[in-house]
Write a protein that holds these residues in place. Structure first.
Motif, PDB file in Angstrom:
ATOM      1  N   UNK A  50     -15.968   0.508  -5.819  1.00 39.47           N
ATOM      2  CA  UNK A  50     -15.331   0.385  -4.518  1.00 39.47           C
ATOM      3  C   UNK A  50     -13.929  -0.168  -4.705  1.00 39.47           C
ATOM      4  N   UNK A  51     -12.944   0.607  -4.286  1.00 34.29           N
ATOM      5  CA  UNK A  51     -11.541   0.220  -4.383  1.00 34.29           C
ATOM      6  C   UNK A  51     -10.989   0.053  -2.974  1.00 34.29           C
ATOM      7  N   UNK A  52     -10.433  -1.096  -2.675  1.00 36.12           N
ATOM      8  CA  UNK A  52      -9.809  -1.340  -1.377  1.00 36.12           C
ATOM      9  C   UNK A  52      -8.295  -1.211  -1.512  1.00 36.12           C
ATOM     10  N   UNK A  53      -7.689  -0.499  -0.566  1.00 33.76           N
ATOM     11  CA  UNK A  53      -6.236  -0.408  -0.502  1.00 33.76           C
ATOM     12  C   UNK A  53      -5.772  -1.138   0.753  1.00 33.76           C
ATOM     13  N   UNK A  54      -4.906  -2.119   0.547  1.00 34.52           N
ATOM     14  CA  UNK A  54      -4.387  -2.904   1.653  1.00 34.52           C
ATOM     15  C   UNK A  54      -2.864  -2.868   1.609  1.00 34.52           C
ATOM     16  N   UNK A  55      -2.250  -2.904   2.772  1.00 33.24           N
ATOM     17  CA  UNK A  55      -0.796  -2.878   2.820  1.00 33.24           C
ATOM     18  C   UNK A  55      -0.316  -2.883   4.253  1.00 33.24           C
ATOM     19  N   UNK A  56       0.970  -3.129   4.458  1.00 27.81           N
ATOM     20  CA  UNK A  56       1.524  -3.168   5.810  1.00 27.81           C
ATOM     21  C   UNK A  56       1.551  -1.786   6.439  1.00 27.81           C
ATOM     22  N   UNK A  57       1.753  -1.752   7.762  1.00 30.22           N
ATOM     23  CA  UNK A  57       1.912  -0.480   8.459  1.00 30.22           C
ATOM     24  C   UNK A  57       3.066   0.307   7.855  1.00 30.22           C
ATOM     25  N   UNK A  58       2.885   1.620   7.754  1.00 27.90           N
ATOM     26  CA  UNK A  58       3.960   2.461   7.257  1.00 27.90           C
ATOM     27  C   UNK A  58       4.107   2.502   5.759  1.00 27.90           C
ATOM     28  N   UNK A 101       2.578  -0.710  -1.034  1.00 29.83           N
ATOM     29  CA  UNK A 101       3.844  -0.967  -0.346  1.00 29.83           C
ATOM     30  C   UNK A 101       4.825   0.143  -0.693  1.00 29.83           C
ATOM     31  N   UNK A 102       5.492   0.691   0.329  1.00 30.81           N
ATOM     32  CA  UNK A 102       6.531   1.699   0.143  1.00 30.81           C
ATOM     33  C   UNK A 102       6.062   2.869  -0.716  1.00 30.81           C
ATOM     34  N   UNK A 103       4.830   3.304  -0.481  1.00 25.44           N
ATOM     35  CA  UNK A 103       4.351   4.525  -1.108  1.00 25.44           C
ATOM     36  C   UNK A 103       3.825   4.412  -2.506  1.00 25.44           C
ATOM     37  N   UNK A 104       3.536   3.191  -2.952  1.00 27.78           N
ATOM     38  CA  UNK A 104       2.952   3.055  -4.281  1.00 27.78           C
ATOM     39  C   UNK A 104       2.201   1.733  -4.404  1.00 27.78           C
ATOM     40  N   UNK A 105       1.385   1.643  -5.449  1.00 30.57           N
ATOM     41  CA  UNK A 105       0.636   0.416  -5.711  1.00 30.57           C
ATOM     42  C   UNK A 105       1.556  -0.588  -6.402  1.00 30.57           C
TER      43      UNK A 105
END
Length: 255
Positions: A35-43, A223-227
């Motif tokens: 299980x991999x979670x991806x978290x980040x701001x809107x956009x 963030x900004x399209x990448x990990x």
């Protein structure tokens, strides 16, 4: 062991202002049962990643690869991706007027497996999953998502997940719009699917609350399209406490 490999993925989308690059070199590897979670701001491009994997026509893959057990996913049609073992639980599930939940699910299962499931066993499995998801049996004959509440739509997504049994599931903000009880029920459904099939999960979320029920093996900050950072469950707790300011100070976040 099944594996989903995303390598140097660049994806763009057409906007009123012209072509805009959203994903800028995503690298991610998900193994069977992980299980991999991806978290980040809107956009930041989280949903763009989900739809690019699923094959949404709005998004253009400029370069990179997405391979499922060594086979290139990006050359497959959407239905071929589903048959190969990919599943997308949408952030905003669509309504399908005139198509009942029962017919939709059995048709999808037949298309994926290449043969219709035996009717008695199918009804038993359907009723069992609906019961565990606290869905009344009347939902079998209702049109897909038509008149459903937000929580009912999300339960219906997990019902599909349990019955279609994919190898890898991308869950795009499945927790959005859920109250505490519904969040727990939906999470239990995801955990059952993983326990029963060895499902690999890519879970996109803004909040740590769902990760209290669906324990991630890895957390990736997007963030900004990448990990930009990776870690374990403790990273999600840190993000909840500190936010994303330390990642955004020198980054112009895309939409």
């Amino acid at each position: 062991m099944s594996n989903l490999e995303i390598r140097d993925l660049h994806v763009s989308v057409e906007t009123e202002q012209g072509t805009k690059q959203i994903l800028k070199g995503v690298d991610l590897s998900i193994g069977e049962g992980e299980t991999h979670a991806i978290m980040g701001p809107n956009g930041s491009g989280k949903s763009t990643l989900a739809y690019a994997i699923a094959g949404h026509p709005k998004y253009t893959v400029e370069s990179g690869s997405v391979k499922l057990d060594g086979e290139e996913v990006l050359t497959m049609t959407v239905d071929e991706r589903a048959r190969a073992g990919l599943f997308l639980a949408m952030q905003y599930p669509v309504e399908i007027p005139g198509v009942s939940v029962s017919n939709f699910l059995r048709t999808a299962k037949t298309a994926i497996d290449g043969a219709a499931p035996p009717i008695r066993g199918w009804i038993k499995d359907l009723d069992s999953s609906m019961s565990q998801l606290r869905m009344d049996k009347s939902f079998r004959e209702r049109n897909v998502n038509e008149g459903f509440s937000g929580g009912e739509k999300k339960r219906n997504e997990i019902l599909q997940l349990e019955l279609l049994k994919p190898k890898f599931a991308v869950l795009d903000e499945t927790d959005s719009g859920l109250d505490v009880d519904a969040l727990k029920i939906v999470s239990e459904g995801v955990n059952r699917a993983k326990a029963n099939t060895g499902l690999g999960i890519l879970l996109i979320t803004h909040y740590n609350r769902i990760l209290k029920y669906i324990q991630p093996d890895f957390v990736h900050v997007f963030v900004a399209g990448k990990v930009v950072e990776q870690g374990g469950p403790e990273l999600a707790v840190r993000l909840e406490n500190e936010g994303y300011d330390r990642f955004l100070s020198n980054v112009n976040v895309g939409s």
